[in-house]
Design a protein around this motif. Structure first.
Motif, short mmCIF file in Angstrom:
data_model
loop_
_atom_site.label_atom_id
_atom_site.label_comp_id
_atom_site.label_asym_id
_atom_site.label_seq_id
_atom_site.Cartn_x
_atom_site.Cartn_y
_atom_site.Cartn_z
N VAL A 22 0.86 -1.18 0.00
CA VAL A 22 0.00 0.00 0.00
C VAL A 22 0.89 1.23 0.00
CG1 VAL A 22 -0.19 -0.11 2.52
CG2 VAL A 22 -1.84 1.24 1.23
N ILE A 23 0.55 2.20 -0.83
CA ILE A 23 1.34 3.42 -0.89
C ILE A 23 0.45 4.63 -0.59
CG2 ILE A 23 3.01 2.44 -2.49
CD1 ILE A 23 1.77 3.93 -4.75
N HIS A 24 1.04 5.60 0.06
CA HIS A 24 0.34 6.82 0.44
C HIS A 24 0.55 7.84 -0.67
CE1 HIS A 24 -0.10 10.48 3.28
NE2 HIS A 24 -1.30 10.04 2.93
N ALA A 25 -0.50 8.11 -1.43
CA ALA A 25 -0.39 9.03 -2.56
C ALA A 25 -1.77 9.56 -2.92
CB ALA A 25 0.24 8.34 -3.76
N ALA A 79 3.36 10.66 -9.49
CA ALA A 79 3.96 10.23 -8.22
C ALA A 79 3.61 8.78 -7.93
CB ALA A 79 3.46 11.13 -7.09
N ILE A 80 2.40 8.37 -8.27
CA ILE A 80 2.01 6.98 -8.05
C ILE A 80 2.82 6.07 -8.98
CG2 ILE A 80 0.10 5.32 -8.22
CD1 ILE A 80 -1.79 7.72 -7.63
N PHE A 81 2.88 6.43 -10.24
CA PHE A 81 3.55 5.60 -11.24
C PHE A 81 5.03 5.42 -10.92
CE2 PHE A 81 5.75 5.08 -15.34
CZ PHE A 81 5.08 3.98 -15.85
N SER A 82 5.66 6.48 -10.44
CA SER A 82 7.11 6.43 -10.18
C SER A 82 7.45 5.92 -8.79
CB SER A 82 7.72 7.82 -10.37
OG SER A 82 7.16 8.76 -9.46
N HIS A 83 6.45 5.66 -7.98
CA HIS A 83 6.71 5.20 -6.61
C HIS A 83 7.49 3.88 -6.66
CE1 HIS A 83 6.10 3.92 -2.47
NE2 HIS A 83 5.62 5.12 -2.19
N PRO A 84 8.56 3.77 -5.89
CA PRO A 84 9.39 2.55 -5.97
C PRO A 84 8.64 1.26 -5.64
CG PRO A 84 10.06 3.97 -4.12
CD PRO A 84 9.15 4.77 -4.98
N ASP A 85 7.68 1.32 -4.75
CA ASP A 85 6.93 0.10 -4.42
C ASP A 85 6.05 -0.34 -5.58
OD1 ASP A 85 8.06 -0.09 -1.96
OD2 ASP A 85 6.37 0.76 -0.85
N LEU A 86 5.47 0.63 -6.29
CA LEU A 86 4.68 0.25 -7.47
C LEU A 86 5.58 -0.28 -8.57
CD1 LEU A 86 1.55 1.82 -8.91
CD2 LEU A 86 3.46 1.53 -10.47
N GLN A 87 6.70 0.38 -8.79
CA GLN A 87 7.62 -0.08 -9.83
C GLN A 87 8.20 -1.45 -9.52
OE1 GLN A 87 8.44 1.22 -12.86
NE2 GLN A 87 6.81 2.73 -12.54
N ARG A 88 8.34 -1.74 -8.24
CA ARG A 88 8.87 -3.04 -7.83
C ARG A 88 7.89 -4.18 -8.14
NH1 ARG A 88 7.89 -5.84 -3.17
NH2 ARG A 88 6.89 -4.00 -2.20
N LEU A 89 6.60 -3.91 -7.98
CA LEU A 89 5.61 -4.98 -8.10
C LEU A 89 4.94 -5.05 -9.47
CD1 LEU A 89 3.69 -5.00 -4.69
CD2 LEU A 89 5.20 -6.75 -5.60
N ILE A 90 4.75 -3.93 -10.12
CA ILE A 90 3.95 -3.90 -11.35
C ILE A 90 4.86 -3.84 -12.58
CG2 ILE A 90 2.14 -2.72 -12.63
CD1 ILE A 90 1.21 -3.97 -9.99
N ASP A 91 4.68 -4.80 -13.47
CA ASP A 91 5.41 -4.86 -14.73
C ASP A 91 4.48 -4.35 -15.83
OD1 ASP A 91 6.74 -5.46 -17.05
OD2 ASP A 91 6.98 -7.61 -16.64
N PHE A 92 4.78 -3.17 -16.35
CA PHE A 92 3.91 -2.55 -17.33
C PHE A 92 4.11 -3.10 -18.74
CE2 PHE A 92 3.49 0.38 -13.83
CZ PHE A 92 2.15 0.73 -13.89
N ASP A 93 4.90 -4.15 -18.86
CA ASP A 93 4.97 -4.89 -20.11
C ASP A 93 3.94 -6.02 -20.13
OD1 ASP A 93 7.04 -3.39 -21.24
OD2 ASP A 93 8.57 -4.57 -20.17
#
Length: 274
Positions: free
Chosen positions: A123-126, A133-147
């Protein structure tokens, strides 16, 4: 958990905590219960909106997971309750990846406690209105593969954006970044053009300074050029009803005539095809 909770302003109501109260939760304050009690006591029957919305979201996540999409971003997720997105997805998939997004610090505190042992969910606070800011959040980038296909969930959140905040542009921002095969789910207050709609909208505006009940055409416009899947835009109580829907005990079976309040929240699921 203490650090996040300390940021909470208990003098102001929170959308997430009011919703929690309406669903029977306990993570709310007196100021939230005051708003919730208005809907419970002054607009009797309106709480059915929250239940119908929640059950439709559960069915949507199950169907998305069954279609093979393994990644979920839940915008404006609110406080953890029963059958959260990751729990529903885990019943249908092995190790789905889920990111919850909310701007209420108490959601962050409770979410982190709930998910402390889950490496595939965070969960991220945004703020919903700051997609960069959501897209670039390290936790989102760690889990979500946009490919790979992603499901973006806007469950009962876009109606909290005013027209000048352009919710359609926000949906399009995410549509442009998710690959073909991804899906977007939206549930939204549906204008009944009646006294009940007007009273509820006025309460949201007076309490939070925001909130718009939109027509069916306006809700469908939020999807842009995505392919809206069957049955199209439908009131939540009748959208892909399930035989063993947990809402039956609270708001009745799907085949009965929906109440006026149940007709005031609708949803649809759409897919990116190109």
């Amino acid at each position: 958990m203490t650090d996040s909770a300390a940021q909470v302003d208990q003098s102001k109501p929170s959308i997430a905590r009011v919703y929690d109260y309406l669903l029977g939760g306990r993570d709310n304050y007196a100021v939230d219960r005051k708003v919730g009690d208005y809907f419970i006591n002054d607009l009797p029957g309106s709480v059915a909106i929250a239940y119908a919305n929640r059950q439709a979201m559960i069915r949507a996540v199950a169907d998305i997971a069954d279609s093979g999409v393994r990644q979920f971003i839940d915008m404006g997720s609110g406080l953890p309750t029963v059958d959260n997105v990751h729990q529903v997805a885990q019943r249908h998939l092995d190790a789905p990846r889920v990111v919850y997004v909310d701007n209420d610090p108490i959601v962050l505190a409770h979410g982190r406690a709930l998910l402390s042992a889950d490496d595939h969910t965070t969960v991220i606070h945004a703020d919903l209105r700051d997609p960069e800011a959501i897209f670039s959040h390290p936790d989102l980038q760690r889990l979500i593969d946009f490919d790979e296909p992603v499901a973006v969930i806007f469950s009962a959140i876009l109606h909290h954006l005013n027209n000048d905040e352009n919710p359609a542009e926000l949906v399009r921002w995410w549509t442009d970044r998710i690959p073909v095969g991804s899906q977007i789910y939206i549930s939204h207050f549906r204008s009944g053009f009646n006294e009940e709609t007007q009273a509820a909208e006025e309460k949201l505006q007076a309490t939070f300074g925001r909130g718009r009940w939109r027509s069916d055409e306006e809700i469908l416009d939020l999807f842009g050029d995505l392919e809206v899947l069957e049955p199209g835009l439908e009131i939540c109580a009748r959208w892909r009803p399930a035989e063993a829907d947990a809402s039956v005990a609270r708001i009745g079976p799907a085949e009965r005539e929906p109440t006026l309040w149940e007709q005031l929240i609708a949803c649809a699921l759409a897919r990116k095809t190109h």
